[in-house]
Design a protein around this motif. Structure first.
Motif, PDB file in Angstrom:
ATOM      1  N   GLU A 112       0.832  -1.201   0.000  1.00 53.22           N
ATOM      2  CA  GLU A 112       0.000   0.000   0.000  1.00 53.22           C
ATOM      3  C   GLU A 112       0.871   1.257   0.000  1.00 53.22           C
ATOM      4  O   GLU A 112       0.400   2.358  -0.284  1.00 53.22           O
ATOM      5  N   ASN A 126      -8.904   2.762  -1.399  1.00 55.91           N
ATOM      6  CA  ASN A 126      -8.847   2.637   0.062  1.00 55.91           C
ATOM      7  C   ASN A 126      -8.133   3.833   0.683  1.00 55.91           C
ATOM      8  O   ASN A 126      -8.387   4.183   1.823  1.00 55.91           O
ATOM      9  N   TYR A 162      -5.344  -1.130  -7.657  1.00 57.85           N
ATOM     10  CA  TYR A 162      -6.554  -0.353  -7.918  1.00 57.85           C
ATOM     11  C   TYR A 162      -7.367  -0.206  -6.632  1.00 57.85           C
ATOM     12  O   TYR A 162      -7.797   0.882  -6.261  1.00 57.85           O
ATOM     13  N   ARG A 163      -7.538  -1.319  -5.956  1.00 58.33           N
ATOM     14  CA  ARG A 163      -8.293  -1.329  -4.708  1.00 58.33           C
ATOM     15  C   ARG A 163      -7.596  -0.477  -3.638  1.00 58.33           C
ATOM     16  O   ARG A 163      -8.244   0.294  -2.916  1.00 58.33           O
ATOM     17  N   ASN A 164      -6.269  -0.606  -3.551  1.00 65.20           N
ATOM     18  CA  ASN A 164      -5.510   0.174  -2.564  1.00 65.20           C
ATOM     19  C   ASN A 164      -5.649   1.673  -2.800  1.00 65.20           C
ATOM     20  O   ASN A 164      -5.692   2.455  -1.857  1.00 65.20           O
ATOM     21  N   LEU A 213     -10.957   4.127   2.861  1.00 65.59           N
ATOM     22  CA  LEU A 213     -11.567   3.082   3.694  1.00 65.59           C
ATOM     23  C   LEU A 213     -11.511   3.426   5.190  1.00 65.59           C
ATOM     24  O   LEU A 213     -12.433   3.091   5.936  1.00 65.59           O
ATOM     25  N   VAL A 214     -10.446   4.102   5.620  1.00 62.45           N
ATOM     26  CA  VAL A 214     -10.369   4.484   7.041  1.00 62.45           C
ATOM     27  C   VAL A 214     -11.547   5.391   7.393  1.00 62.45           C
ATOM     28  O   VAL A 214     -12.283   5.146   8.360  1.00 62.45           O
ATOM     29  N   ILE A 269      -4.987  -5.379  -7.101  1.00 60.98           N
ATOM     30  CA  ILE A 269      -4.695  -5.016  -5.707  1.00 60.98           C
ATOM     31  C   ILE A 269      -4.376  -3.529  -5.635  1.00 60.98           C
ATOM     32  O   ILE A 269      -4.856  -2.801  -4.761  1.00 60.98           O
ATOM     33  N   MET A 322       0.368   5.123  -1.585  1.00 59.68           N
ATOM     34  CA  MET A 322       0.663   6.116  -0.541  1.00 59.68           C
ATOM     35  C   MET A 322       1.751   7.077  -1.012  1.00 59.68           C
ATOM     36  O   MET A 322       1.631   8.307  -0.853  1.00 59.68           O
ATOM     37  N   THR A 381     -18.740   0.739  -5.874  1.00 64.36           N
ATOM     38  CA  THR A 381     -17.986   0.583  -4.626  1.00 64.36           C
ATOM     39  C   THR A 381     -16.874   1.614  -4.535  1.00 64.36           C
ATOM     40  O   THR A 381     -16.616   2.192  -3.474  1.00 64.36           O
ATOM     41  N   MET A 382     -16.210   1.830  -5.674  1.00 66.14           N
ATOM     42  CA  MET A 382     -15.095   2.773  -5.686  1.00 66.14           C
ATOM     43  C   MET A 382     -15.591   4.215  -5.534  1.00 66.14           C
ATOM     44  O   MET A 382     -14.937   5.034  -4.887  1.00 66.14           O
TER      45      MET A 382
END
Lengths: 169, 417
Positions: free
Chosen positions: A73, A102, A97-99, A157-158, A95, A77, A147-148
């Protein structure tokens, strides 16, 4: 929502298969915890000058399968803390894309052929297009999965978890 | 319409009749983090204002990527992980226990039919024992540790069938390199793989892990295989969790079917700097190499070292080159000591390092020098991967690495068998 910024291309070309080791090398991600410090090494192994060419609000532009490889991640970041506003690529590894979402970082799938280093771009998310002001043309973008959109709207996501106390997608 | 293994496991864990393309929130059976990703997961856990993990028995953190610590920065992250595990009652595998993707199945944490996440891209390894396991980022791990659940897009599936008879000197590593070379680094992006066929049936469980481990190298979300009698026996020997194996229905819908006849397959090598840049070993034979690595979550199991020891038996690693060996767990290292493999490799000139990831990720244990060529059993050969962006990494089977070490240049292992 819309964003304006300049295109920045690792190695100043449209490159496919840029993996997350290139985005942030294992040499740094294992020992540096401060994301602002990590950001200084973004894309260093592939393009050592990349970070020095960035200005806040720029877009990172690449070819297909961006973010393949490691799940780290620290890759999105480092991009986020380098003040890059969005990643635009022909396709993404799942992975990464999802990160991105998030962390509240925008990742957009679009045909990036024809975008050059320094092109002035406007991302018009609601209009489903990128306007290349330098080249005077428009590029269609794939709509973001629902979802995105939710994760992006919540700021990652936090924040999503803090707001809803769990998943509400 | 019938279901794939992925659709069945995700249905069973979400209480829904899940089909490819659906978004489900599913219960997790187990989750892992490692020292490169867990620090960020702990930060996210704190930022999410969580106090307790949902169930400490379903979580393990493994210090394997940079272990024992080579510098203060890494030490600080290791301490953060140890403190968190102690605070939450989570199982910690500290320095030297081994690689996360060996320990998780070996210590009996996962069994067929399980749904598992890991903050490491090679979490897909357990697909070899019929576990839907997939790599995720640190914040997803934090969410999983808090909620015991995660959202998934149910993937479509690519079926991969290996047919024919595997020739001598050709191994699981060659099969998966062949597949990745054929379909490309993004050939299975967003897809689950279902890998089978008579060639897979004939492989040991250890060898099957090598294949599922590299599913991510073609973009796949999972690298699933059936749980046959060998797998069920293996699982029984490694723990007491009850398996719930899942098989695809005969009328399951596949996005694509890939069939590969291996009867005339040569040993494969992935050339720098992409895993899908594969070729027959003959195309690169003779390329000088200065360092070899046998180990990692791909090829650090007992069978891998036995094969390497057989190739190297009575021979020496060529002067001017070094061969680093990194067993994937303490148990493997002990088994190697017990059966003489460890001693035999050392007599041939191999240099053992602590069970763990070894030099694979470029943090310690053998960073190559400028311009050097490395031949490795790892799963990635990206520029800079081993810590030096001017080095060149070739990937091959343990036999290919061992043969190359004898000659000091890339060599076909078949002449040494």
């Amino acid at each position: 929502m819309s964003w304006q910024g300049k295109a920045k291309l690792p190695t100043q070309k449209i490159v496919n298969d840029i993996n997350t080791d290139y985005v942030i090398s294992g040499r740094y991600k294992f020992k540096i915890q401060d994301p602002n410090e990590l950001a200084k090494h973004v894309m260093e192994d592939l393009d050592p000058d990349f970070y020095s060419r960035l200005a806040p609000g720029d877009f990172l532009v690449a070819g297909s399968n961006f973010g393949c490889g490691s799940s780290r991640e620290q890759a999105p970041m480092a991009i986020k803390y380098a003040n890059i506003a969005a990643v635009i690529a022909k396709s993404f590894a799942r992975i990464f894309y999802r990160n991105c979402f998030n962390l509240g970082l925008l990742a957009i799938e679009a045909d990036t052929d024809g975008i050059a280093e320094g092109d002035e771009l406007e991302i018009d998310l609601d209009g489903g297009r990128i306007i290349n002001k330098t080249k005077g043309r428009e590029i269609k973008i794939a709509p973001l999965p629902r979802t995105m959109q939710t994760l992006l709207a919540d700021g990652g996501l936090v924040e999503h978890f803090k707001k809803h106390g769990g998943f509400k997608i | 319409m019938g279901k794939t293994i992925a659709e069945k496991i995700l249905s069973n864990h979400s209480g829904r009749d899940a089909k490819a393309g659906d978004i489900v929130i599913a219960d997790l059976d187990f989750m892992i983090g490692q020292d490169g990703t867990s620090g960020v997961a702990i930060d996210s856990f704190r930022k999410m204002q969580a106090r307790k993990v949902f169930d400490p028995k379903k979580i393990a953190i493994i210090i394997d990527h940079s272990s024992p610590s080579p510098n203060e920065g890494v030490s600080a992250i290791h301490k953060k992980i140890r403190d968190f595990c102690l605070e939450q009652g989570i199982k910690l595998y500290d320095v030297g226990c081994g690689v996360c993707h060996q320990l998780t199945p070996e210590q009996g944490h996962v069994v067929p039919g399980d749904l598992v996440i890991g903050a490491d891209s090679h979490t897909c390894t357990y697909g070899a024992i019929n576990v839907f396991s997939t790599g995720i980022g640190s914040t997803d791990l934090a969410a999983g540790m808090i909620a015991g659940k995660l959202w998934f897009k149910v993937p479509e599936t690519m079926k991969v069938v290996f047919t024919g008879k595997l020739p001598a000197g050709v191994y699981a590593k060659d099969l998966i390199l062949k597949l990745i070379g054929q379909i490309g680094a993004d050939g299975a992006t967003y897809l689950a793989l279902e890998i089978g066929g008579e060639v897979i049936d004939a492989l040991s469980v250890d060898a099957r892990f090598t294949i599922s481990n590299m599913a991510i190298e073609c973009g796949a979300k999972a690298g699933l295989m059936n749980a046959d009698a060998k797998v069920l026996e293996w699982v029984k020997q490694h723990g007491d969790k009850k398996p719930a194996p899942q098989t695809a229905d005969k009328d399951a819908l596949y996005k694509q079917v890939v069939e590969i006849d291996v009867t005339s397959l040569e040993p494969q090598v992935a050339r720098p700097h992409q895993v899908d840049n594969t070729c027959n070993v003959s195309a690169v034979a003779g390329t000088p190499v200065q360092q070899g690595l046998i180990g990692t979550c791909t090829n650090g199991r007992l069978e891998d070292f036995q094969i390497a020891a057989k190739v190297l038996k009575g021979k020496k690693v060529k002067t001017g080159t070094r061969l680093i060996i990194a067993p994937s767990s303490t148990e493997i290292m002990m088994a190697m000591i017990k059966d003489g493999t460890y001693q035999s490799l050392i007599e041939s000139g191999a240099v053992p390092v602590t069970p763990g990831c070894g030099p694979c990720v470029g943090t310690h244990n053998g960073v190559p020098s400028d311009g050097e060529n490395v031949i490795s059993t790892a799963n990635r050969n990206f520029l800079g991967r081993m810590g030096n962006r001017t080095a060149f990494i070739y990937l091959g089977s343990p036999a290919t690495v061992a043969a190359s070490m004898i000659e000091g240049r890339i060599a076909d292992p078949r002449k040494y068998l």
